[in-house]
Design an enzyme around this catalytic site. Sequence first.
Site, short mmCIF file in Angstrom:
data_model
loop_
_atom_site.label_atom_id
_atom_site.label_comp_id
_atom_site.label_asym_id
_atom_site.label_seq_id
_atom_site.Cartn_x
_atom_site.Cartn_y
_atom_site.Cartn_z
N LYS A 171 0.81 -1.21 0.00
CA LYS A 171 0.00 0.00 0.00
C LYS A 171 0.86 1.27 0.00
CE LYS A 171 -3.90 -2.29 0.15
NZ LYS A 171 -3.44 -3.60 -0.26
N GLU A 256 -2.77 6.51 8.20
CA GLU A 256 -3.36 7.52 7.34
C GLU A 256 -4.41 8.30 8.11
OE1 GLU A 256 -3.36 5.83 2.76
OE2 GLU A 256 -5.11 5.45 4.02
N HIS A 291 -16.07 -2.71 7.42
CA HIS A 291 -15.28 -2.63 6.19
C HIS A 291 -15.64 -3.72 5.18
CE1 HIS A 291 -12.93 0.34 8.33
NE2 HIS A 291 -12.59 -0.54 9.24
N ARG A 353 -7.50 -7.49 -9.24
CA ARG A 353 -8.19 -8.77 -9.45
C ARG A 353 -9.65 -8.48 -9.75
NH1 ARG A 353 -11.11 -8.68 -4.81
NH2 ARG A 353 -10.13 -7.83 -2.93
#
Length: 516
Positions: A171, A256, A291, A353
Site C-alpha cells: 500500500k 493515514e 469494512h 483482481r
Amino acid sequence: MILTLRRASRYPSPSCTTLRRPFTDDATATASRTRPLHQNETELPQSFTHDTLLQNKKVLIANRGEIAMRIARAARSLGAKSLSICAPEDVASPHVEFADEHVVLPSGETAIAPYLDIESLTEVAVENGVDFVHPGYGFLSESAPFAQSLVSSGIEWVGPPPEVLQLFGDKIQARALAQQSNVPVVRGSGNLTSGEECLVILNDGDVRLPAIMKAAFGGGGRGMRIVRDLSDVSSSFDSCQREALTAFGRNEVFLEEFWEDTKHLEVQILADGKGGVVHLFERDCTVQHRHQKVIELAPARDIHPDLRRRLVDCAVTLARQCNYKGAGTVEFLVRGDLESPETEFVFMEVNPRVQVEHTVTEEATGIDIVQAQLLIAGGRSLEDLGLAQENVKLRQHSLQARITMMPGRGEILNQYEEPSGGGIRCDTAGWYPGFKPNQMYDPLVGKLICSAPGVTSDSFEAARQLMLHSLKDFEIEGVANNIDAVERILTHKDFVDNRYNTSFLTDYPELLDPSK
C-alpha cells in the site's frame, strides 16, 4: 497425493434440488438433479462468445464457492474446459463437480491452507495440462509469488503480471504511484515499527486524528484499526500488527488520516497490457459493515458528470502508469455532495483482481468482465474485443446485495430457492435443499442483482423495488442468513433518499440486528 477426477460420476442428489449444472453431458441421466438455467443467467449483451481463442483450452480455477462457479460458466461459454479444486474438507461443495474436472488437494494444517499452497497448486496446473489459471478473489488472487510460479511454468495467469501485483500489494508503493500520477491521497506515513513511532507522527501533526492504521500488505477490510484518541494508539497498533501477520504473513503497518462521513466509490477498469485501458464507470459501495461491503450500486446515484470524469480519469491514469493488464478496481473515498463537480476525493487502493461486486457493473454496462479477463490473458487487446471507451455505455441501474450466512441456528438447508425473472440475476454457490453448507469458509451464499433500464432516479427506484420483491422470493430455510437485514437497509429512509455514508450501519446497528 493429488487426485484428479473427471466427471464420470455425480454427487448424490436430494429429491429436489435447485443446483444449476450447465455442464451436463447426459441430460436424461441428470434431469432429476438439475434445473434449467434461470432467465437471469442468459448472456450479457456484450459477451465475447464468438471469440474462439480459448476453444479446447483448459482453465484451472484456484478458488471455491460462487466465484469458482462464475469462472467455470465463463470458461464454458468461450469453449474452454474448466478444472476446479477443493480441500479434502470441501469435497461436498457444489463448485467441485460444477466444472469439467476437479482435483482434491492434499490436506493442510487448516481447511483454508490447501487453497494457499502455491507449490501444490502449481503442480496441479502442470500435471493437468492447464493453459490458464484464474484465481478469482481472495486466497491467492493478489499473490505475486503464485503468479510468478505459474508464469515460470509456462501457464497464463489471468490477472496483472507479478510485478504489478507486487506494486499494489504494498500500500505504501501504491500511494507513491498515486502521488506521482497526481492522484489525490490523504496524509499518511511510511511503514511503522511501533506504537511509539505512531505517537510521534500524530503528535508532530504529520497525520491528524482521527487516523486509521492499515496493514501495508493487507486488503479485504482486514488489518485495519481506527484511532480517535492518543491513549488507544499503542494497543491498536499491536492488534493491527498481529492481525496483519496472521492474515497476510507480513506485519508492516502504516498510518493515514481517517476520512469520516464519506462515500466509498470505486472505478472498474479493464486493460490489455499493451497500452489499452478503459473504465466501466463507477460503483457505490458505501453500505458496509466492519469494512465489508453489503450492498453495491452501479452507477452511483446523482453523481455530477465532472466528478465522475475526475474519478475515472484518475483510475485510468494509474492503470496506464503501471501498464496494467486484466480487470482491476481503483477505490476512492469521496467527501461531500456527489452532485457537486468540486467534491473532494482521495485514492484508497487498487484491487488487482476481479471483485466480488464485478457482477453489478456487468449488469449496468452489459459487459462480461470475466470473459474479458480470460481473453485478455490469452493475448487479446481491448481493440480486438471492441472495447473502445466510446463503446462502453451505462445501460441501466443495477443494485446488488450480498446474501450471507449469519451466526445462529441451523446447519442444513430445509428449503432453498432463488428468485428469477426479468431484471434479476443470482450468482450463487449452488446451494440446494438438503445441502449442508461448509461454515469453515467464506459465509457468502451469493449475490442478488436487480436492474432496471435507464440511469435516472426512477430507474434506481425500480431496481430497488424489484430487489425488495426478489428478497421475498429468495427462500433460505434451516440456516441463519441476512435477507431480513438487507430488506431493512433497502427500506431505510436515509438509503432511499441517498443520504447515507460509510457510517450508515454503525449509526443504525438495528438494521443488522433488531435487538440493538
